[in-house]
Design an enzyme around this catalytic site. Structure first.
Site, PDB file in Angstrom:
ATOM      1  N   ALA A  12     -24.774 -35.131 -49.296  1.00  0.00           N
ATOM      2  CA  ALA A  12     -24.356 -35.294 -47.897  1.00  0.00           C
ATOM      3  C   ALA A  12     -23.039 -34.531 -47.707  1.00  0.00           C
ATOM      4  CB  ALA A  12     -24.225 -36.765 -47.505  1.00  0.00           C
TER       5      ALA A  12
ATOM      6  N   HIS B 158     -19.862 -32.332 -46.818  1.00  0.00           N
ATOM      7  CA  HIS B 158     -19.076 -32.089 -45.605  1.00  0.00           C
ATOM      8  C   HIS B 158     -17.909 -31.169 -45.967  1.00  0.00           C
ATOM      9  CE1 HIS B 158     -16.332 -34.961 -47.377  1.00  0.00           C
ATOM     10  NE2 HIS B 158     -17.284 -35.889 -47.393  1.00  0.00           N
TER      11      HIS B 158
ATOM     12  N   HIS C 281     -16.043 -31.611 -49.263  1.00  0.00           N
ATOM     13  CA  HIS C 281     -16.688 -31.041 -50.452  1.00  0.00           C
ATOM     14  C   HIS C 281     -16.505 -29.517 -50.466  1.00  0.00           C
ATOM     15  CE1 HIS C 281     -19.281 -34.744 -49.844  1.00  0.00           C
ATOM     16  NE2 HIS C 281     -18.884 -34.891 -51.085  1.00  0.00           N
TER      17      HIS C 281
ATOM     18  N   GLN D 219     -22.761 -47.100 -59.503  1.00  0.00           N
ATOM     19  CA  GLN D 219     -21.462 -47.315 -58.860  1.00  0.00           C
ATOM     20  C   GLN D 219     -21.585 -48.058 -57.524  1.00  0.00           C
ATOM     21  OE1 GLN D 219     -20.702 -42.903 -58.653  1.00  0.00           O
ATOM     22  NE2 GLN D 219     -19.668 -43.426 -56.751  1.00  0.00           N
TER      23      GLN D 219
ATOM     24  N   GLU E 190      -8.521 -36.169 -52.788  1.00  0.00           N
ATOM     25  CA  GLU E 190      -7.501 -37.235 -52.760  1.00  0.00           C
ATOM     26  C   GLU E 190      -7.901 -38.391 -51.850  1.00  0.00           C
ATOM     27  OE1 GLU E 190      -3.659 -35.569 -51.913  1.00  0.00           O
ATOM     28  OE2 GLU E 190      -3.624 -34.472 -53.817  1.00  0.00           O
ATOM     29  N   LYS E 191      -8.971 -38.233 -51.097  1.00  0.00           N
ATOM     30  CA  LYS E 191      -9.408 -39.356 -50.267  1.00  0.00           C
ATOM     31  C   LYS E 191      -9.778 -40.537 -51.162  1.00  0.00           C
ATOM     32  CE  LYS E 191     -12.856 -41.105 -47.435  1.00  0.00           C
ATOM     33  NZ  LYS E 191     -13.874 -41.334 -48.466  1.00  0.00           N
TER      34      LYS E 191
ATOM     35  N   SER F 241     -15.997 -38.162 -44.679  1.00  0.00           N
ATOM     36  CA  SER F 241     -16.705 -38.949 -45.678  1.00  0.00           C
ATOM     37  C   SER F 241     -18.189 -38.889 -45.349  1.00  0.00           C
ATOM     38  CB  SER F 241     -16.226 -40.403 -45.604  1.00  0.00           C
ATOM     39  OG  SER F 241     -17.156 -41.253 -46.238  1.00  0.00           O
TER      40      SER F 241
ATOM     41  N   ARG G 214     -20.147 -41.183 -45.531  1.00  0.00           N
ATOM     42  CA  ARG G 214     -20.489 -42.429 -44.828  1.00  0.00           C
ATOM     43  C   ARG G 214     -20.255 -42.333 -43.321  1.00  0.00           C
ATOM     44  NH1 ARG G 214     -18.961 -44.866 -49.798  1.00  0.00           N
ATOM     45  NH2 ARG G 214     -20.546 -46.348 -50.480  1.00  0.00           N
TER      46      ARG G 214
HETATM   47  O1  PAF Z   1     -16.771 -39.182 -55.346  1.00  0.00           O
HETATM   48  C1  PAF Z   1     -18.017 -39.168 -55.525  1.00  0.00           C
HETATM   49  O2  PAF Z   1     -18.788 -38.570 -54.768  1.00  0.00           O
HETATM   50  C2  PAF Z   1     -18.588 -39.929 -56.706  1.00  0.00           C
HETATM   51  O3  PAF Z   1     -17.891 -41.077 -56.965  1.00  0.00           O
HETATM   52  C3  PAF Z   1     -18.709 -39.056 -57.984  1.00  0.00           C
HETATM   53  C4  PAF Z   1     -17.350 -38.610 -58.483  1.00  0.00           C
HETATM   54  C5  PAF Z   1     -19.574 -37.829 -57.693  1.00  0.00           C
HETATM   55  C6  PAF Z   1     -19.385 -39.859 -59.090  1.00  0.00           C
HETATM   56  O4  PAF Z   1     -20.664 -40.273 -58.745  1.00  0.00           O
END
Ligand code: PAF
Length: 253
Positions: free
Chosen positions: A32, A34, A37, A61, A148-149, A185, A187
């Site tokens: 996803a 943005h 990234h 996670q 850093e977010k 994000s 999300r």
């Molecule tokens: O920040 C993220 O997108 C995730 O926590 C990561 C570092 C890719 C681990 O799954």
């Protein structure tokens, strides 16, 4: 851009002569994609001969099933973005490849990971650190890039790399924000139009001069469900909900 779907295929490429003496930059993501990234990828492209991006929505996670199920997946446009940017390799592993032990072995930090987000998302950072360690061991990058977010995540990954003498430089990139100040994000895609309009009040109130207690009550009055607002050193951290969407942010004071 070459898409790699198995660890074996990546290992074959990694030992290839054409990789020798080349620096590898790695951007792990859950997709996803943005602009946040994109900043990470751009930095890696500038600093390394080869850039590898991974997309893997890491189930270990997520402490909440619904959050995992509703995590946005936009793989087609992610591939388009990365191809356009001239990323060299996209790694798309499957759960059974990354977790042959079904998560019986994990990396656990016992202190900072229990604070802030960790207090409200038990096991979250165990999943993050474990998958990042696995990905580092597979990709074997020289540098890895994090935003850093997710400041707590960034610090915990730095700590893991130090503690396990891992030969990887962690490079951080400042939070990328929309014009109205909302931190980008994946999300955010799940916010309704009305929630999206309200969302920029979160960073605005967070960075105000008010004491923490007043920040919390102001956020609550404006419609946010506050999970935590805490200051550690010169950084203020917070997590709030707008409906079912959890937003996090941190600002330097
Ligand atoms: O920040 C993220 O997108 C995730 O926590 C990561 C570092 C890719 C681990 O799954």
């Amino acid at each position: 851009m070459k898409i790699i779907r198995s660890i074996k295929d990546w290992k074959n490429i990694r030992v290839n002569n054409s990789m020798r003496n080349k620096t590898i930059g790695f951007v792990p993501t859950m997709g996803a994609l943005h602009k946040g990234h994109i900043e990470l990828v751009n930095k890696s492209l500038k600093q390394n001969d080869i850039t590898v991006v991974s997309i893997f929505v890491n189930p270990t996670q997520f402490n909440n099933k619904e959050d995992l199920q509703s995590y946005p997946v936009t793989i087609k446009s992610d591939i388009e973005i990365l191809t356009e940017m001239n990323v060299n390799y996209l790694f798309l592993p499957k759960y059974k490849d990354l977790y042959p032990d079904d998560f019986k072995y994990k990396i656990i930090e016992t202190d900072f990971s229990k604070m802030l987000c960790g207090r409200f998302r038990p096991g979250h950072f165990d999943g993050v650190l474990t998958v990042v360690m696995k990905l580092f061991n597979i990709i074997k990058p020289d540098r890895a890039y994090f935003g850093e977010k997710d400041y707590q995540q960034l610090e915990l990954i730095r700590g893991m790399v130090r503690s396990f003498f891992m030969d990887i430089k962690i490079v951080s990139v400042p939070t990328v924000r929309d014009k109205d100040g909302l931190a980008l994000s994946s999300r955010n895609l799940r916010l309704s139009a009305i929630q999206r309009q309200l969302a920029p009040r979160f960073p605005e109130i967070l960075k105000s001069d008010l004491p923490i207690k007043h920040i919390k009550s102001k956020l609550a009055r404006e419609g946010f469900k506050v999970e935590y607002v805490e200051q550690i050193g010169n950084r203020r951290f917070a997590a709030v909900y707008l409906g079912k969407v959890r937003l996090i942010d941190n600002v330097k004071i």
